[in-house]
Design a protein around this motif. Structure first.
Motif, short mmCIF file in Angstrom:
data_model
loop_
_atom_site.label_atom_id
_atom_site.label_comp_id
_atom_site.label_asym_id
_atom_site.label_seq_id
_atom_site.Cartn_x
_atom_site.Cartn_y
_atom_site.Cartn_z
N PHE A 7 0.83 -1.21 0.00
CA PHE A 7 0.00 0.00 0.00
C PHE A 7 0.87 1.26 0.00
O PHE A 7 0.51 2.28 0.60
CB PHE A 7 -0.94 0.02 1.20
N LYS A 8 2.01 1.19 -0.66
CA LYS A 8 2.93 2.32 -0.71
C LYS A 8 3.11 2.82 -2.14
O LYS A 8 2.94 2.07 -3.10
CB LYS A 8 4.30 1.91 -0.15
N ALA A 9 3.49 4.09 -2.26
CA ALA A 9 3.79 4.68 -3.56
C ALA A 9 5.10 4.11 -4.08
O ALA A 9 5.91 3.55 -3.33
CB ALA A 9 3.90 6.19 -3.42
N GLU A 10 5.31 4.28 -5.37
CA GLU A 10 6.52 3.77 -6.00
C GLU A 10 7.72 4.68 -5.76
O GLU A 10 8.86 4.25 -5.91
CB GLU A 10 6.29 3.56 -7.49
N GLU A 81 -9.21 11.17 -2.68
CA GLU A 81 -10.48 10.48 -2.86
C GLU A 81 -10.49 9.20 -2.04
O GLU A 81 -9.44 8.60 -1.78
CB GLU A 81 -10.71 10.14 -4.34
N ASN A 82 -11.69 8.77 -1.63
CA ASN A 82 -11.83 7.54 -0.88
C ASN A 82 -13.17 6.91 -1.20
O ASN A 82 -14.09 7.60 -1.66
CB ASN A 82 -11.68 7.80 0.62
N ALA A 83 -13.27 5.60 -0.98
CA ALA A 83 -14.53 4.91 -1.31
C ALA A 83 -14.63 3.58 -0.57
O ALA A 83 -13.62 2.90 -0.35
CB ALA A 83 -14.62 4.67 -2.81
N TYR A 84 -15.84 3.24 -0.23
CA TYR A 84 -16.14 1.91 0.31
C TYR A 84 -15.99 0.90 -0.81
O TYR A 84 -16.46 1.12 -1.93
CB TYR A 84 -17.57 1.89 0.86
N ILE A 85 -15.35 -0.23 -0.51
CA ILE A 85 -15.16 -1.31 -1.48
C ILE A 85 -15.84 -2.55 -0.94
O ILE A 85 -15.38 -3.15 0.05
CB ILE A 85 -13.65 -1.59 -1.72
N SER A 86 -16.94 -2.93 -1.55
CA SER A 86 -17.73 -4.07 -1.08
C SER A 86 -17.14 -5.39 -1.55
O SER A 86 -16.80 -5.54 -2.73
CB SER A 86 -19.17 -3.95 -1.59
N ALA A 87 -17.05 -6.34 -0.63
CA ALA A 87 -16.59 -7.68 -1.01
C ALA A 87 -17.56 -8.35 -1.97
O ALA A 87 -17.19 -9.30 -2.67
CB ALA A 87 -16.41 -8.54 0.24
N ASN A 100 -10.94 2.05 0.28
CA ASN A 100 -9.76 2.50 -0.45
C ASN A 100 -9.58 3.99 -0.27
O ASN A 100 -10.56 4.76 -0.27
CB ASN A 100 -9.88 2.18 -1.95
N TYR A 101 -8.32 4.40 -0.14
CA TYR A 101 -8.04 5.82 0.09
C TYR A 101 -6.55 6.10 -0.09
O TYR A 101 -5.73 5.18 -0.10
CB TYR A 101 -8.46 6.24 1.50
N LYS A 102 -6.25 7.38 -0.20
CA LYS A 102 -4.88 7.86 -0.16
C LYS A 102 -4.80 8.91 0.94
O LYS A 102 -5.67 9.79 1.04
CB LYS A 102 -4.47 8.52 -1.49
N VAL A 167 -0.17 6.20 3.17
CA VAL A 167 -0.85 4.97 2.78
C VAL A 167 -1.62 5.27 1.50
O VAL A 167 -2.41 6.22 1.47
CB VAL A 167 -1.82 4.46 3.86
N PHE A 168 -1.34 4.52 0.46
CA PHE A 168 -2.12 4.59 -0.78
C PHE A 168 -2.76 3.22 -0.94
O PHE A 168 -2.22 2.33 -1.58
CB PHE A 168 -1.23 4.91 -1.98
N LYS A 169 -3.92 3.03 -0.31
CA LYS A 169 -4.60 1.73 -0.27
C LYS A 169 -5.59 1.67 -1.43
O LYS A 169 -6.66 2.26 -1.37
CB LYS A 169 -5.31 1.54 1.06
N LEU A 170 -5.19 0.97 -2.50
CA LEU A 170 -5.92 1.02 -3.76
C LEU A 170 -6.19 -0.39 -4.32
O LEU A 170 -6.11 -0.60 -5.52
CB LEU A 170 -5.12 1.85 -4.77
#
Length: 198
Positions: A7-10, A81-87, A100-102, A167-170
């Motif tokens: 969950f890290k940037a490059e 930006e962020n959003a709920y991610i449904s299983a 998901n979020y940054k 944290v870049f959780k994408l």
């Protein structure tokens, strides 16, 4: 802020680019009673001699500016930006849903500036966000008394950053088919999948 490698940037430049693209921050500190304070304000990020510096201004004599004067250690939070991610969008639907979020947490030392520094910050911020120094809203087009009167109510500062975490959780930990489905659903509900899935 937790740390998981996927969950890290490059690169550090990717993190700085994110910070520049999301300049409206939450600035946090601790007051003389060890109570947290926070304020929300736009910043300008500059890189000088290998240091990353945030420039901003805030109203004088507020709980946050008083706290920052007492304790110069601050935390700037950058959010994207962020959003709920449904299983339910995954191939295997019987696992936990997530978000998901940054976000970037930047710690630093705040230093208040004098009136000359305040004026320079006002010019820099206005020109940056106007996109030109020729805007009719540029400081150079304002009445001098108007500027002087308003400067009495605000104080400028710079923050020299000492630590930057992110944290870049994408959905980087998901299978390609799951990521494609997440991107499809996010696009269909009007969110920018390019910002939320990698």
């Amino acid at each position: 802020m937790y740390h998981l490698k996927h969950f890290k940037a490059e690169s550090d430049q990717e993190v700085l680019a994110f910070m520049k693209a999301h300049p409206f921050i939450t600035l946090c500190g601790i007051d003389e009673n060890n109570m947290p304070v926070a304020t929300h304000l736009p910043i300008l990020l500059e890189e000088r001699d290998g240091e990353v510096i945030l420039l901003a201004h805030a109203m004088r004599k507020q709980n946050h500016t008083l706290a920052f004067a007492e304790n110069p250690h601050v935390l700037a939070i950058f959010s994207g930006e962020n959003a709920y991610i449904s299983a339910s969008w995954y191939n295997n639907k019987h696992v936990a849903s997530t978000w998901n979020y940054k976000a970037v947490h930047a710690k630093g030392i705040i230093k208040f500036l004098d009136d000359k520094g305040l004026y320079e910050v006002l010019v820099k911020l206005t020109n940056h966000f106007e996109g030109t120094n020729d805007s009719p809203a540029a400081v150079k087009h304002m009445d001098e008394k108007y500027i002087a009167d308003n400067m009495k109510a605000i104080v400028a500062f710079e923050i020299v950053l000492t630590d930057i975490q992110h944290v870049f959780k994408l959905s980087q930990n998901r299978q390609e088919a799951d990521k494609a489905r997440i991107a499809e659903v996010l696009t269909n509900i009007g969110l920018d999948a390019n910002e939320l899935v990698k």
